[in-house]
Design an enzyme around this catalytic site. Structure first.
Site, PDB file in Angstrom:
ATOM      1  CD  GLU A 142      -3.172   0.653   0.519  1.00 58.22           C
ATOM      2  OE1 GLU A 142      -3.527  -0.532   0.506  1.00 58.22           O
ATOM      3  OE2 GLU A 142      -3.746   1.538  -0.113  1.00 58.22           O
TER       4      GLU A 142
ATOM      5  CG  HIS B 166      -3.177   8.410  -1.873  1.00 54.69           C
ATOM      6  ND1 HIS B 166      -2.981   7.053  -1.865  1.00 54.69           N
ATOM      7  CD2 HIS B 166      -3.361   8.775  -0.598  1.00 54.69           C
ATOM      8  CE1 HIS B 166      -3.071   6.623  -0.622  1.00 54.69           C
ATOM      9  NE2 HIS B 166      -3.300   7.654   0.168  1.00 54.69           N
TER      10      HIS B 166
ATOM     11  CE  LYS C 285      -7.143 -16.691  12.922  1.00 53.97           C
ATOM     12  NZ  LYS C 285      -6.530 -17.885  12.387  1.00 53.97           N
TER      13      LYS C 285
ATOM     14  CG  ASP D 138      -3.664 -15.971  12.059  1.00 55.65           C
ATOM     15  OD1 ASP D 138      -3.952 -15.509  10.944  1.00 55.65           O
ATOM     16  OD2 ASP D 138      -4.171 -17.015  12.526  1.00 55.65           O
TER      17      ASP D 138
END
Ligand code: ADP
Length: 561
Positions: free
Chosen positions: A240, A546, A372, A448
């Site tokens: 990113e 950006h 999760k 994770d």
């Protein structure tokens, strides 16, 4: 099965480039074969060309003047014409060929296309064009007929792909064979997915099954993050653009203002099995039994047998009719702890079965854990490490480094992170982009990444302090699930990133202190990320930055959501 076959593989390695160790290739010119020094040869041919040209022009004029036919040649004229041709051929060969070659070999658009050039963000790699990825599957070396046979068997389905490691006893060969079988089966190339340079033994049985290669993710560094008096260089694995640069700016602002401070409020991993009884009152019986402090002590002893590091802290029960959900919470040392807590829960369930024979264990995980998945229980009760982190950013730094004002930040935080998220019905999402930082640090350090769901729960608060001059910013994150042992943390790259932070492996002095420290670093990095992104939005810089980082074709609002 539609199996597309390619011709049998042969050992042909395509080596179009010179390896680093080889001597550079010398580009030969025709003139390199000359016996005389280059400048002398060139001089002779130039002199020859001009003298015979002069001689022939002179003879041509004479013939016109004396009305002699032009095609009637004397011996000296023939010799002059031959000399002229020879000098023209030489001079063209010397000066002309390089020019023509430079036209022919100019980089073509598909290799180094102006439009696909990296933008300013990638200025550092501007000098080296990206490697061209082959469109067809590379031809791999398989030394023996046995390996070729194995590939054919996997393609045909007579040997299950998942058995390759145990059949061959060599994880790298197993991955290579599985990969080739996959390419033949699908007819698709995996040329861009590297196979070499990875320790496949290290992931066997614990990190990834049926490997065919590994994905490369760049790791950037934000820092120094000055947190609780210590400096950290935070590794962030991300694709990113702007994310590392933005976090780095936040770190700079925090550093300039004397650093951030953090506190671990709770350290408790959870697992909640679901058990069913014939009646709701029997489920309630077990709830009361478990909540009795005397019984809890006994259950804790049973639970803690699962590991030297597991320490049961509490059991939070919820009933739904005849079903009971018991949310076991325990500290897990430096491990993230899912395995550890699951083992402890199994011990307790086995123990309880004696006193509650009508208890039917439906599942070791009944989703009240909750792992999760977005769930209010994690947001309210916490899971893993619950951390709060704060800093005071001076008015001058807000203006000079963050290019905005304290008042603008406070207002934006109230309307976006608090009110806006309330309007959206957010669950733990009272922040600008905590998950960006959490994910990047998690991937770099072998956590994770799926636990990003609850680990990114965060409320960002901003308040004007010191008579409205300075900014108090804090992030409160109740469910940071991290470990420094187990899982992906022991792999070479991830372990190197943990080492950079000084939290690699198990803490010898105080088990659990490495993983708690890592949790505070995650929170500190989120603080830096929040500060910088919120400032960019407040200053209206987001779209501009950006565009600068060559992301004009992407939806920049995504990063700010
Ligand atoms: P998780 O429970 O996070 O899935 P693992 O079970 O893969 O983690 O790894 C934890 C293992 O590491 C356990 O076997 C545990 O005994 C061992 N271990 C060694 N030192 C520590 C420590 N300081 N804290 C926690 N676990 C440790």
């Amino acid at each position: 099965m539609d199996v597309r076959r390619r011709p049998p593989m042969r050992s042909v390695r395509q080596s179009s480039t010179t390896s680093a160790g080889e001597p550079p290739v010398k580009h030969l010119k025709p003139s390199d074969a000359l016996p005389l020094p280059l400048y002398l040869t060139n001089g002779i041919f130039f002199a020859l060309f001009f003298s015979v040209a002069y001689f022939l022009l002179h003879r041509w004029r004479e013939k016109i003047r004396t009305s002699t036919p032009l095609h009637v040649l004397t011996l000296s004229e023939i010799a002059a014409i031959v000399s002229m041709l020879a000098s023209v051929i030489y001079l063209l060969g010397f000066f002309g060929v390089d020019f023509v070659q430079s036209l022919v070999t100019r980089p073509s658009g598909d290799v180094w296309d102006e439009d696909s050039r990296p933008g300013p963000c990638a200025a550092a790699i501007d000098c080296c064009p990206p490697p061209k990825v082959a469109d067809v599957a590379p031809v791999t070396v398989f030394s023996s007929e046995e390996e070729e046979e194995m590939i054919r068997s996997v393609v045909a389905g007579s040997v299950p792909s998942y058995l390759l490691e145990s059949k061959l006893g060599d994880c790298k060969r197993a991955a290579a064979i599985r990969r080739e079988a996959l390419q033949r089966t699908t007819g698709r190339s995996l040329a861009g997915l590297p196979l070499d340079g990875f320790d496949y033994e290290a992931i066997l049985g614990q990190c990834c099954e049926m490997p065919v290669g590994y994905v490369q993710i760049p790791v950037g560094i934000a820092g120094p993050l000055l947190l609780d008096g210590r400096e950290y260089w935070v590794p962030m694995a991300t694709t990113e653009g702007c994310l590392v640069a933005s976090t780095n700016r936040g770190c700079k602002a925090i550093f300039t203002c004397g650093g951030a401070s953090s506190m671990v409020l709770r350290d408790r991993m959870t697992r909640a099995p679901v058990v069913r009884f014939p009646t709701a009152s029997r489920a309630a019986d077990l709830k009361l039994f478990v909540e009795d402090p005397i019984n809890f002590d006994t259950l804790a002893v049973v639970f803690n047998r699962s590991s030297r590091f597991a320490r049961l802290q509490g059991i939070h029960c919820a009933i739904a009719g005849k079903n009971l959900y018991m949310r076991f919470g325990c500290s897990t040392g430096d491990a993230m702890g899912m395995n550890m807590v699951s083992k402890g829960v199994q011990n307790v369930l086995d123990f309880l079965q004696t006193d509650f024979p009508d208890m039917d264990v439906i599942g070791i995980s009944g989703n009240f854990c909750s792992d999760k998945k977005p769930a209010a229980v994690n947001w309210i009760e916490g899971r893993g490490k619950s951390v709060v982190c704060e800093a005071i950013i001076g008015d001058e730094v807000v203006r000079k480094v963050l290019k905005t004002s304290v008042a603008a930040l406070v207002e934006l935080n109230m309307l976006k992170n608090l009110t806006g998220s309330a309007v959206a019905g957010a669950l733990g999402g009272f922040n600008a982009h905590a998950s960006n930082i959490v994910s990047a640090v998690y991937i770099a350090t072998g956590q994770d990444p799926a636990q990003n769901v609850e680990s990114s729960h965060c409320i960002t608060m901003m308040e004007a302090v010191n008579d409205g001059k300075d900014l108090h910013i804090s992030v409160t994150m109740p469910s940071i699930e991290v470990g420094t042992v187990g899982g992906g943390t022991q792999l070479a790259s991830q372990s190197a990133c943990l080492n950079l932070l000084g939290v690699k492996g198990a803490s010898k002095e105080s088990p659990g202190s490495n993983s708690r420290l890592l949790a505070t670093i995650v929170a500190g990095s989120v603080l830096a990320g929040e500060l910088s992104l919120m400032s960019a939005i407040a200053a209206g810089q987001l779209v501009k930055s950006h565009l600068k980082y060559n992301r004009s074709s992407r939806d920049v609002s995504k990063i700010a959501s």
